[in-house]
Design a protein around this motif. Structure first.
Motif, PDB file in Angstrom:
ATOM      1  N   GLY A  31      30.431 -20.743 -46.722  1.00  0.00           N
ATOM      2  CA  GLY A  31      29.901 -20.005 -47.859  1.00  0.00           C
ATOM      3  C   GLY A  31      28.953 -18.875 -47.491  1.00  0.00           C
ATOM      4  N   GLN A  32      28.717 -18.672 -46.202  1.00  0.00           N
ATOM      5  CA  GLN A  32      27.842 -17.582 -45.769  1.00  0.00           C
ATOM      6  C   GLN A  32      28.324 -17.078 -44.412  1.00  0.00           C
ATOM      7  OE1 GLN A  32      23.973 -19.348 -45.168  1.00  0.00           O
ATOM      8  NE2 GLN A  32      24.601 -20.361 -43.300  1.00  0.00           N
ATOM      9  N   TRP A  33      27.916 -15.889 -44.053  1.00  0.00           N
ATOM     10  CA  TRP A  33      28.147 -15.400 -42.702  1.00  0.00           C
ATOM     11  C   TRP A  33      27.106 -16.027 -41.796  1.00  0.00           C
ATOM     12  CZ3 TRP A  33      32.084 -12.228 -41.091  1.00  0.00           C
ATOM     13  CH2 TRP A  33      32.893 -11.704 -42.094  1.00  0.00           C
ATOM     14  N   SER A  34      27.469 -16.284 -40.548  1.00  0.00           N
ATOM     15  CA  SER A  34      26.550 -16.895 -39.597  1.00  0.00           C
ATOM     16  C   SER A  34      26.678 -16.224 -38.236  1.00  0.00           C
ATOM     17  CB  SER A  34      26.866 -18.385 -39.417  1.00  0.00           C
ATOM     18  OG  SER A  34      26.801 -19.068 -40.633  1.00  0.00           O
ATOM     19  N   LYS A  62      19.797 -10.910 -42.669  1.00  0.00           N
ATOM     20  CA  LYS A  62      19.656 -11.665 -43.926  1.00  0.00           C
ATOM     21  C   LYS A  62      20.086 -10.806 -45.117  1.00  0.00           C
ATOM     22  CE  LYS A  62      17.658 -15.133 -44.705  1.00  0.00           C
ATOM     23  NZ  LYS A  62      18.180 -16.465 -45.014  1.00  0.00           N
ATOM     24  N   GLY A  65      23.561 -11.077 -45.874  1.00  0.00           N
ATOM     25  CA  GLY A  65      24.039 -12.417 -46.214  1.00  0.00           C
ATOM     26  C   GLY A  65      24.348 -13.263 -44.990  1.00  0.00           C
ATOM     27  N   VAL A  66      23.662 -12.994 -43.874  1.00  0.00           N
ATOM     28  CA  VAL A  66      23.923 -13.686 -42.614  1.00  0.00           C
ATOM     29  C   VAL A  66      22.773 -14.633 -42.296  1.00  0.00           C
ATOM     30  CG1 VAL A  66      24.322 -13.399 -40.136  1.00  0.00           C
ATOM     31  CG2 VAL A  66      25.175 -11.676 -41.741  1.00  0.00           C
ATOM     32  N   GLU A  67      23.112 -15.859 -41.903  1.00  0.00           N
ATOM     33  CA  GLU A  67      22.107 -16.784 -41.374  1.00  0.00           C
ATOM     34  C   GLU A  67      22.269 -16.810 -39.859  1.00  0.00           C
ATOM     35  OE1 GLU A  67      19.012 -18.256 -40.908  1.00  0.00           O
ATOM     36  OE2 GLU A  67      19.396 -18.274 -43.062  1.00  0.00           O
ATOM     37  N   PRO A 127      32.400 -16.706 -43.819  1.00  0.00           N
ATOM     38  CA  PRO A 127      32.041 -17.759 -44.784  1.00  0.00           C
ATOM     39  C   PRO A 127      33.013 -18.935 -44.854  1.00  0.00           C
ATOM     40  CG  PRO A 127      31.726 -15.595 -45.762  1.00  0.00           C
ATOM     41  CD  PRO A 127      32.451 -15.389 -44.459  1.00  0.00           C
ATOM     42  N   GLN A 156      32.655  -7.782 -42.227  1.00  0.00           N
ATOM     43  CA  GLN A 156      32.629  -7.924 -43.683  1.00  0.00           C
ATOM     44  C   GLN A 156      33.552  -6.901 -44.347  1.00  0.00           C
ATOM     45  OE1 GLN A 156      28.383  -7.671 -44.492  1.00  0.00           O
ATOM     46  NE2 GLN A 156      28.152  -9.890 -44.291  1.00  0.00           N
TER      47      GLN A 156
END
Length: 187
Positions: A31-34, A62, A65-67, A127, A156
């Motif tokens: 659910g997120q980019w990492s 961040k 949308g990246v953790e 994600p 992305q």
């Protein structure tokens, strides 16, 4: 065999983040980019320069949308000790994963079996938990975290624009390519 396009294998690990211990699993990535940034060991020399550099880009990442997760084969307790004792590492706000079982390092194929330490590996994960980029450096060669921002933007863009690709040195807003028979031999 390449890890590009492969889903991150199952793992469960403890991490130190924001003054507490947290659990991180492969499911945490969905659910997120990492970004996973593997490094050999805490209390070393090149590693703190890389981790500080990554922290300097953390807010930019961040915003996309990246953790961010750093990973070494040290324990989460050692990460806390390093965080508490080093001015450089004390700045870090992202999760520092402990991998004493070496499971995460093996899953990402960066474990140096002879030393029991991780190589310098950087991975961008989409994600869906699928690896989109891989970069591995020799132990004495530090990485530049500023390059990750454009790589994430390109990953992305490609994800959100099927049929288009980003050429070398692509930057957000610049021209992309649409691979087709018409382009063959014209680039």
């Amino acid at each position: 065999m390449s890890l590009i396009g492969k889903e991150v294998l199952p793992f469960s690990a403890k991490a130190f983040k924001d003054g507490e211990f947290i659990d991180v699993t492969n499911e945490s990535l969905k659910g997120q980019w990492s970004i996973f940034c593997f490094y050999p060991a805490d209390f070393t020399f090149v590693c703190p320069t890389e981790l500080e550099d990554l922290q300097n880009e953390y807010e930019n990442l961040k915003a996309l949308g990246v953790e961010v997760y750093s990973v070494s084969t040290d324990t989460h307790f050692t990460h806390k000790g390093w965080h508490d004792s080093s001015e450089t590492i004390g700045k870090i706000k992202y999760a520092m994963i402990g991998d004493p079982s070496q499971t995460v390092s093996r899953n990402f194929e960066v474990l140096n079996e002879e030393e029991g330490l991780a190589d310098r590996g950087t991975f961008i994960i989409d994600p869906d938990g699928v690896i989109q980029t891989v970069e591995i450096n020799a132990g004495g060669i530090g990485r530049d975290a500023s390059t990750l921002v454009n790589k994430v933007k390109a990953a992305q863009y490609v994800r959100n624009n099927p049929g288009e690709v980003c050429p070398a040195k692509w930057e957000e807003g610049s021209e992309t390519l649409k691979p087709s028979l018409d382009l063959v031999g014209k680039i």
